[in-house]
Structures are given as structure tokens and as C-alpha cells.
Design a protein around this motif. Structure first.
Motif, PDB file in Angstrom:
ATOM      1  N   GLU A   3       0.512  -1.091   0.218  1.00 33.74           N
ATOM      2  CA  GLU A   3       0.173  -0.223   0.017  1.00 33.74           C
ATOM      3  C   GLU A   3       0.669   1.138  -0.325  1.00 33.74           C
ATOM      4  O   GLU A   3       0.337   2.446  -0.353  1.00 33.74           O
ATOM      5  CB  GLU A   3      -0.873   0.096   1.222  1.00 33.74           C
ATOM      6  CG  GLU A   3      -1.881  -1.289   1.492  1.00 33.74           C
ATOM      7  CD  GLU A   3      -3.013  -1.015   2.617  1.00 33.74           C
ATOM      8  OE1 GLU A   3      -2.937  -0.304   3.759  1.00 33.74           O
ATOM      9  OE2 GLU A   3      -3.670  -1.821   2.617  1.00 33.74           O
ATOM     10  N   CYS A   4       2.058   0.793   1.052  1.00 37.49           N
ATOM     11  CA  CYS A   4       3.311   2.350   0.590  1.00 37.49           C
ATOM     12  C   CYS A   4       3.243   2.692  -0.527  1.00 37.49           C
ATOM     13  O   CYS A   4       3.191   2.135  -1.566  1.00 37.49           O
ATOM     14  CB  CYS A   4       4.189   1.995   1.734  1.00 37.49           C
ATOM     15  SG  CYS A   4       5.144   1.101   1.070  1.00 37.49           S
ATOM     16  N   TYR A   5       3.574   4.509  -0.501  1.00 37.92           N
ATOM     17  CA  TYR A   5       4.100   4.734  -2.352  1.00 37.92           C
ATOM     18  C   TYR A   5       5.446   4.211  -3.041  1.00 37.92           C
ATOM     19  O   TYR A   5       5.280   3.301  -3.702  1.00 37.92           O
ATOM     20  CB  TYR A   5       5.071   5.450  -1.479  1.00 37.92           C
ATOM     21  CG  TYR A   5       5.831   6.853  -2.723  1.00 37.92           C
ATOM     22  CD1 TYR A   5       5.062   7.713  -3.825  1.00 37.92           C
ATOM     23  CD2 TYR A   5       7.117   6.657  -2.793  1.00 37.92           C
ATOM     24  CE1 TYR A   5       5.902   8.350  -4.696  1.00 37.92           C
ATOM     25  CE2 TYR A   5       8.214   6.921  -4.288  1.00 37.92           C
ATOM     26  CZ  TYR A   5       7.098   7.728  -4.851  1.00 37.92           C
ATOM     27  OH  TYR A   5       7.875   8.655  -6.184  1.00 37.92           O
ATOM     28  N   PHE A   6       6.456   2.955  -1.805  1.00 42.73           N
ATOM     29  CA  PHE A   6       7.482   2.473  -3.080  1.00 42.73           C
ATOM     30  C   PHE A   6       6.706   1.220  -2.979  1.00 42.73           C
ATOM     31  O   PHE A   6       6.577   0.725  -4.295  1.00 42.73           O
ATOM     32  CB  PHE A   6       8.561   1.849  -1.885  1.00 42.73           C
ATOM     33  CG  PHE A   6       9.098   3.110  -1.547  1.00 42.73           C
ATOM     34  CD1 PHE A   6      10.020   4.334  -2.487  1.00 42.73           C
ATOM     35  CD2 PHE A   6       9.129   3.296  -0.439  1.00 42.73           C
ATOM     36  CE1 PHE A   6      10.471   4.796  -2.255  1.00 42.73           C
ATOM     37  CE2 PHE A   6      10.139   4.812  -0.111  1.00 42.73           C
ATOM     38  CZ  PHE A   6      10.872   5.512  -0.961  1.00 42.73           C
ATOM     39  N   CYS A   7       5.805   0.580  -2.329  1.00 45.90           N
ATOM     40  CA  CYS A   7       5.004  -0.691  -3.138  1.00 45.90           C
ATOM     41  C   CYS A   7       4.362  -0.448  -4.307  1.00 45.90           C
ATOM     42  O   CYS A   7       4.040  -1.167  -5.118  1.00 45.90           O
ATOM     43  CB  CYS A   7       4.088  -1.117  -1.568  1.00 45.90           C
ATOM     44  SG  CYS A   7       4.477  -2.016  -0.841  1.00 45.90           S
ATOM     45  N   GLN A   8       3.252   0.567  -3.970  1.00 46.27           N
ATOM     46  CA  GLN A   8       2.504   1.090  -5.100  1.00 46.27           C
ATOM     47  C   GLN A   8       3.582   1.213  -6.208  1.00 46.27           C
ATOM     48  O   GLN A   8       2.988   1.329  -7.432  1.00 46.27           O
ATOM     49  CB  GLN A   8       1.721   2.441  -4.890  1.00 46.27           C
ATOM     50  CG  GLN A   8       0.877   2.430  -4.405  1.00 46.27           C
ATOM     51  CD  GLN A   8      -0.529   1.406  -4.563  1.00 46.27           C
ATOM     52  OE1 GLN A   8      -0.981   1.307  -6.124  1.00 46.27           O
ATOM     53  NE2 GLN A   8      -0.574   0.103  -4.041  1.00 46.27           N
ATOM     54  N   LYS A   9       4.666   1.559  -6.436  1.00 46.46           N
ATOM     55  CA  LYS A   9       5.817   2.049  -7.932  1.00 46.46           C
ATOM     56  C   LYS A   9       6.585   0.330  -7.649  1.00 46.46           C
ATOM     57  O   LYS A   9       7.253   0.771  -8.658  1.00 46.46           O
ATOM     58  CB  LYS A   9       6.472   3.095  -7.004  1.00 46.46           C
ATOM     59  CG  LYS A   9       6.074   4.393  -7.733  1.00 46.46           C
ATOM     60  CD  LYS A   9       7.231   5.791  -6.740  1.00 46.46           C
ATOM     61  CE  LYS A   9       8.201   5.759  -8.239  1.00 46.46           C
ATOM     62  NZ  LYS A   9       7.322   6.071  -9.566  1.00 46.46           N
ATOM     63  N   ASN A  10       5.740  -0.739  -7.701  1.00 41.60           N
ATOM     64  CA  ASN A  10       6.516  -1.948  -8.058  1.00 41.60           C
ATOM     65  C   ASN A  10       7.818  -2.052  -7.148  1.00 41.60           C
ATOM     66  O   ASN A  10       8.785  -2.993  -8.036  1.00 41.60           O
ATOM     67  CB  ASN A  10       6.483  -2.682  -8.791  1.00 41.60           C
ATOM     68  CG  ASN A  10       5.234  -2.919  -9.623  1.00 41.60           C
ATOM     69  OD1 ASN A  10       4.135  -2.978  -9.029  1.00 41.60           O
ATOM     70  ND2 ASN A  10       4.278  -1.732 -10.672  1.00 41.60           N
ATOM     71  N   GLU A  11       8.253  -1.657  -6.056  1.00 47.12           N
ATOM     72  CA  GLU A  11       9.190  -1.674  -5.555  1.00 47.12           C
ATOM     73  C   GLU A  11       9.618  -1.765  -3.918  1.00 47.12           C
ATOM     74  O   GLU A  11       9.679  -0.963  -2.859  1.00 47.12           O
ATOM     75  CB  GLU A  11       9.992   0.630  -5.612  1.00 47.12           C
ATOM     76  CG  GLU A  11      10.704   0.552  -7.167  1.00 47.12           C
ATOM     77  CD  GLU A  11      11.207  -0.004  -7.956  1.00 47.12           C
ATOM     78  OE1 GLU A  11      12.034  -0.967  -7.122  1.00 47.12           O
ATOM     79  OE2 GLU A  11      11.450   0.342  -8.924  1.00 47.12           O
ATOM     80  N   GLY A  12       8.606  -3.033  -4.172  1.00 43.47           N
ATOM     81  CA  GLY A  12       8.389  -2.924  -2.192  1.00 43.47           C
ATOM     82  C   GLY A  12       9.848  -3.568  -1.250  1.00 43.47           C
ATOM     83  O   GLY A  12       9.344  -3.325  -0.363  1.00 43.47           O
ATOM     84  N   HIS A  13      10.633  -3.634  -2.175  1.00 46.21           N
ATOM     85  CA  HIS A  13      11.977  -4.043  -1.316  1.00 46.21           C
ATOM     86  C   HIS A  13      12.532  -2.760  -1.003  1.00 46.21           C
ATOM     87  O   HIS A  13      13.146  -2.933   0.214  1.00 46.21           O
ATOM     88  CB  HIS A  13      13.088  -4.528  -2.332  1.00 46.21           C
ATOM     89  CG  HIS A  13      13.048  -3.053  -3.809  1.00 46.21           C
ATOM     90  ND1 HIS A  13      12.308  -2.879  -4.552  1.00 46.21           N
ATOM     91  CD2 HIS A  13      14.650  -2.937  -3.602  1.00 46.21           C
ATOM     92  CE1 HIS A  13      12.873  -1.927  -4.572  1.00 46.21           C
ATOM     93  NE2 HIS A  13      14.407  -2.267  -4.709  1.00 46.21           N
ATOM     94  N   PHE A  14      11.463  -1.472  -0.752  1.00 45.09           N
ATOM     95  CA  PHE A  14      11.711  -0.202  -0.238  1.00 45.09           C
ATOM     96  C   PHE A  14      10.637  -0.018   0.510  1.00 45.09           C
ATOM     97  O   PHE A  14      10.483   0.894   1.213  1.00 45.09           O
ATOM     98  CB  PHE A  14      12.250   0.574  -1.107  1.00 45.09           C
ATOM     99  CG  PHE A  14      13.844   0.745  -1.628  1.00 45.09           C
ATOM    100  CD1 PHE A  14      14.518   1.343  -0.501  1.00 45.09           C
ATOM    101  CD2 PHE A  14      13.745   0.624  -3.156  1.00 45.09           C
ATOM    102  CE1 PHE A  14      16.129   1.509  -1.431  1.00 45.09           C
ATOM    103  CE2 PHE A  14      15.188   0.635  -3.045  1.00 45.09           C
ATOM    104  CZ  PHE A  14      16.309   0.686  -2.679  1.00 45.09           C
ATOM    105  N   CYS A  15       9.914  -1.539   0.826  1.00 43.48           N
ATOM    106  CA  CYS A  15       8.485  -0.680   1.854  1.00 43.48           C
ATOM    107  C   CYS A  15       8.795   0.024   2.751  1.00 43.48           C
ATOM    108  O   CYS A  15       9.914  -0.070   3.793  1.00 43.48           O
ATOM    109  CB  CYS A  15       7.798  -1.985   1.780  1.00 43.48           C
ATOM    110  SG  CYS A  15       6.316  -1.943   2.964  1.00 43.48           S
ATOM    111  N   VAL A  16       7.676   0.737   3.123  1.00 43.51           N
ATOM    112  CA  VAL A  16       8.048   1.836   4.567  1.00 43.51           C
ATOM    113  C   VAL A  16       8.392   0.936   5.808  1.00 43.51           C
ATOM    114  O   VAL A  16       8.817   1.669   6.737  1.00 43.51           O
ATOM    115  CB  VAL A  16       7.439   3.187   4.278  1.00 43.51           C
ATOM    116  CG1 VAL A  16       7.582   3.828   2.725  1.00 43.51           C
ATOM    117  CG2 VAL A  16       6.024   2.437   4.865  1.00 43.51           C
ATOM    118  N   LEU A  17       7.362   0.011   5.697  1.00 42.18           N
ATOM    119  CA  LEU A  17       7.689  -0.539   7.202  1.00 42.18           C
ATOM    120  C   LEU A  17       8.999  -1.767   6.950  1.00 42.18           C
ATOM    121  O   LEU A  17       9.488  -1.639   8.501  1.00 42.18           O
ATOM    122  CB  LEU A  17       6.482  -1.950   6.758  1.00 42.18           C
ATOM    123  CG  LEU A  17       5.100  -0.790   7.000  1.00 42.18           C
ATOM    124  CD1 LEU A  17       4.199  -2.146   6.893  1.00 42.18           C
ATOM    125  CD2 LEU A  17       4.652  -0.495   7.752  1.00 42.18           C
ATOM    126  N   GLY A  18       9.927  -2.122   5.695  1.00 43.27           N
ATOM    127  CA  GLY A  18      11.038  -2.928   6.235  1.00 43.27           C
ATOM    128  C   GLY A  18      11.155  -4.059   6.735  1.00 43.27           C
ATOM    129  O   GLY A  18      11.834  -4.327   7.253  1.00 43.27           O
TER     130      GLY A  18
END
Length: 346
Positions: free
Chosen positions: A91-106
């Protein structure tokens, strides 16, 4: 079941635990192979803010789907799979950009939840929905499949640094990751790969991985040697897999004008690194750093392994049973060979 838990710094304990139960949105995986990553060694020696004891660490996992929750439709019992490390929230900004390895939850497997140094691991809903769980070919061994996560990080580095066919590539460090970079760069068309490595055994491994030249920096001036091998121009692409501030500084000298550099390894203790930024400015260098890998590159890594685009069996030099996990960690710490893999189920 049996699991090896990290119970404190430098403390791994073989424990007998209850057989895990899963919820309707979860999957139970039987772990057939789990690689020892450099990050596992750092957690083992130094701890990590995201890891609370006791914790089963380990994220380089390949195994068999043993049970599926009633709400899980993507997988079937018996599926042979390999995992990425990250648990994106989706759901976060990075996950929405298909960059889930930078998910804000870490969140990652083996950090906030138990990982793969165990006979079984429970995969939670968020990981099943947003993480990377990839099926492997019937003829791909679990040991080789466990390389998918680290190799996806190698592909991410090569993607970001934009290595091109015909490049002269310098790779600092010839551990498992360095040798993967060497082999992959050659496969992708590098004209010449130069490895820089201190230890004699790993110098030999670098050559076996595909390096054209190996420089021992204890007896040879690396900058001068690279210039000799490149008609005075320097390297097109420089990849640093060794955690050294000095190497990072030297890499700016090794690169030619308009060259490309990948900082892959972080420094162990140096918080600030003094770099000669004139090299960056007047050589007009392209410098990138990478950490982890997005899901699409994990998918690509699995394809490389399934199709044996390079000899992945070369990288797995040691295997240990679960009861000898501590010995596996010590082997990796001693830098004996390349990749150390634990086989939890015999």
C-alpha cells in the motif's frame, strides 16, 4: 519440528518446537535449502534493531508447499518454490511503484518473522499477496534455487549500473556475490572482466567464475594495472562488493571518463567516507548503489537458474544439516569457499 534460533549475539541454539499451524491466509513451507547470507552473519555477530531474540533468521529459502490455508488459491500442496526476502505492505508509496523492497515498513523474512533455518516456515498473508514466491522447474535442485534471492540482487545491480556488452568490468571482491557478478557480466557480454581480490583461494575462484584477469592488490597497483589493460582509459564499469571505504575511493580512480560505478557492499564500521568528488565531476561518472531487488528481478533470477544460463552449481561450495548450522555460519565467516547452504530436511 526442529529450528535453529538466534538467542543472542553469536548464539545459535537448536530447538525442538511445536509443529506449526497456519491460518486461512497462510502457507506452510517445508524448507529444503537455506543459504547463509552476509546479512545473516551481521545479525549473528552484531544483532539488528529489527530482530528480537529468540528469532529464526535466514531468508535465502527454497522449499515445498506442505499446507495451504483455505483462502489461498495461488499455490497447491507440493509446489516447489523459492522466495524473495521482503514482505511488502502493498500500500505504501514504494509498493505502489512496484519497489516493494523499499516498503516503508521494512519487513523481511528472518527479521520480524521467523525465517528459514528450520524444518518449516510459515508464510504470512502479506508475503503471499505482495512478496515474491516463485515456482521452480522440476529439474532445478532446491540448493540452486536458494540462490535466487542473492542472484536477484546481482541482477538488480547490473540493471541499475547499466553494464553494456563490450564493457571492461572491474569487480572488487570475489566472494559468492562477486563471483556471481563476474559470471553474469561475462554472460551478458562483458569484453573483459578484471577481479580484484586479496586471498589466494578466492583469486582462483574468480578465474573459475570467468574473470579474465585477477589482480592481487597486496602486490600490484590496481589503478595502474587496470589502465595497462584498458589502453590508459580505465574501466567502463566498476562493481564494488567488498565492504571497504578505501576500495570505494580507489574505484573512482579505476573508472574511465563517463564510467559507471556500482556500490554494492556497505561499509562495516565507517559512517562517513571521504571521496574525491573531482573524479565524479570531471570524469562525469555515473554512480549508483543498490540494496535488495524488486520482484520482477527475482522472477528473472529464477529463470536464469532454471535455464542454467550460467553454472550455478559452482557457487554452492558447502552444505550442512540443520544441526550443524553454527558450523555453517563459521565456515561462511572464515570465507572458506563461496556459498554455504543448510539443508534442514534430509
Amino acid at each position: 519440528m526442529y529450528a535453529v534460533a538466534l538467542t543472542g549475539k553469536n548464539a545459535l541454539t537448536l530447538q525442538k518446537r511445536e509443529y506449526p499451524t497456519i491460518g486461512p491466509d497462510e502457507v506452510l513451507l517445508k524448507v529444503h535449502a537455506i543459504g547463509v547470507c552476509g546479512s545473516d552473519l551481521r545479525i549473528y555477530q552484531n544483532g539488528d534493531d529489527r530482530v528480537h531474540y529468540p528469532r529464526v533468521i535466514g531468508h535465502e529459502i527454497a522449499g515445498e508447499v506442505l499446507e495451504i490455508g483455505s483462502q489461498v488459491t495461488r499455490f497447491r500442496m507440493g509446489d516447489r518454490v523459492t522466495l524473495g526476502a521482503h514482505i511488502p505492505c502493498g500500500e505504501c508509496y514504494f509498493c505502489q511503484k512496484n519497489e516493494g523492497h523499499f516498503c516503508v515498513l521494512g519487513r523481511s523474512v528472518g527479521y520480524q518473522i521467523d525465517g528459514g533455518f528450520a524444518e518449516y516456515v510459515v508464510l504470512p498473508k502479506e508475503f503471499i499477496e505482495n512478496g515474491s514466491i516463485q515456482k521452480i522447474a522440476d529439474n532445478t535442485s532446491y540448493e540452486l534455487a536458494s540462490l535466487s534471492e542473492p542472484f536477484s540482487c546481482v541482477l538488480s545491480g547490473l540493471h541499475e549500473v547499466k553494464m553494456e556488452a563490450g564493457d571492461t568490468v572491474v569487480v572488487y571482491g570475489a566472494g559468492a556475490i562477486g563471483c556471481m557478478y563476474i559470471a553474469a557480466a561475462k554472460k551478458m557480454g562483458a569484453a573483459k572482466v578484471i577481479a580484484v581480490q586479496r586471498s589466494k583461494p578466492r583469486q582462483k575462484l574468480a578465474l573459475e567464475a570467468g574473470a579474465d584477469i585477477v589482480i592481487d592488490p597486496t602486490i600490484t597497483d590496481t589503478v595502474q594495472k587496470v589502465r595497462e589493460e584498458t589502453e590508459g582509459l580505465g574501466a567502463d564499469t566498476v562493481i564494488i562488493t567488498a565492504p571497504s571505504a578505501q576500495v570505494q575511493k580507489e574505484a573512482l580512480e579505476v573508472a574511465k571518463q563517463l564510467g559507471k560505478l556500482l556500490f554494492f557492499a556497505g561499509n562495516k564500521s565507517v559512517k562517513e567516507t571521504s571521496l574525491n568528488t573531482n573524479h565524479i565531476i570531471y570524469k562525469q561518472l555515473h554512480i549508483v548503489g543498490t540494496h535488495g531487488a524488486p520482484r520482477h528481478l527475482h522472477i528473472e533470477a529464477v529463470k536464469w537458474i532454471d535455464e542454467m544460463l550460467i553454472d550455478f552449481s559452482f557457487f554452492v561450495t558447502h552444505t550442512f544439516p540443520l544441526a550443524e548450522t553454527e558450523k555453517a555460519f563459521q565456515t561462511a565467516l572464515d570465507k572458506d569457499g563461496l556459498k554455504v547452504v543448510v539443508i534442514p530436511t534430509q
